[in-house]
Design a protein around this motif. Structure first.
Motif, short mmCIF file in Angstrom:
data_model
loop_
_atom_site.label_atom_id
_atom_site.label_comp_id
_atom_site.label_asym_id
_atom_site.label_seq_id
_atom_site.Cartn_x
_atom_site.Cartn_y
_atom_site.Cartn_z
N LYS A 27 5.30 5.73 -12.91
CA LYS A 27 5.76 4.60 -13.72
C LYS A 27 7.01 3.91 -13.19
CE LYS A 27 2.49 5.90 -16.45
NZ LYS A 27 1.21 5.89 -15.83
N THR A 28 7.33 4.09 -11.92
CA THR A 28 8.47 3.44 -11.28
C THR A 28 8.06 2.03 -10.85
OG1 THR A 28 9.27 5.57 -10.49
CG2 THR A 28 10.09 3.62 -9.34
N PRO A 29 8.95 1.03 -10.97
CA PRO A 29 8.62 -0.30 -10.49
C PRO A 29 8.26 -0.30 -9.01
CG PRO A 29 10.60 -0.37 -11.83
CD PRO A 29 10.27 1.09 -11.60
N LEU A 30 7.36 -1.19 -8.63
CA LEU A 30 6.89 -1.27 -7.24
C LEU A 30 7.61 -2.37 -6.50
CD1 LEU A 30 3.08 -0.91 -7.97
CD2 LEU A 30 4.59 0.83 -7.01
N ALA A 31 7.80 -2.15 -5.20
CA ALA A 31 8.42 -3.14 -4.33
C ALA A 31 7.34 -3.74 -3.43
CB ALA A 31 9.51 -2.49 -3.48
N TYR A 32 7.38 -5.04 -3.28
CA TYR A 32 6.40 -5.75 -2.47
C TYR A 32 6.85 -5.81 -1.02
CZ TYR A 32 3.48 -9.58 -0.76
OH TYR A 32 2.61 -10.35 -0.03
N ALA A 36 3.52 -6.08 5.37
CA ALA A 36 2.37 -5.18 5.32
C ALA A 36 1.38 -5.56 4.22
CB ALA A 36 2.84 -3.74 5.11
N ASN A 37 1.80 -6.47 3.32
CA ASN A 37 0.98 -6.88 2.19
C ASN A 37 0.58 -5.66 1.34
OD1 ASN A 37 -0.12 -8.93 0.63
ND2 ASN A 37 -2.13 -8.63 1.51
N THR A 38 1.60 -4.89 0.96
CA THR A 38 1.39 -3.70 0.14
C THR A 38 2.46 -3.63 -0.94
OG1 THR A 38 2.79 -2.38 1.62
CG2 THR A 38 0.41 -2.34 2.04
N LEU A 39 2.25 -2.72 -1.88
CA LEU A 39 3.23 -2.42 -2.92
C LEU A 39 3.64 -0.97 -2.76
CD1 LEU A 39 1.36 -4.16 -5.84
CD2 LEU A 39 3.51 -4.93 -4.83
#
Length: 67
Positions: A27-32, A36-39
């Protein structure tokens, strides 16, 4: 939600969407990561792919960044 720039062919996550996305495991916020076009989750280091402009937030589809 997401948009693709024609010049670069890179998918860009809308800032409002990025604010609400979180790792389904911890449940941690994701970084964009635009390159690499990933989270990526900063807590458990899982990297979630973005396929056809859709974030795939399935734990079994994620890789773990060892760095």
């Amino acid at each position: 939600m997401t948009r693709r720039t024609r010049a670069q062919g890179v998918c860009v996550i809308h800032p409002e969407l990025l604010e609400i996305l979180a790792c389904p495991l911890c449940k941690t916020p994701l970084a964009y990561n635009e390159k690499a076009n990933t989270l990526k989750c900063g807590q458990c280091r899982r990297v979630y792919p973005i396929r056809e402009e859709i974030p795939v937030l399935l734990v079994d589809q994620a890789t773990i960044d060892e760095s």
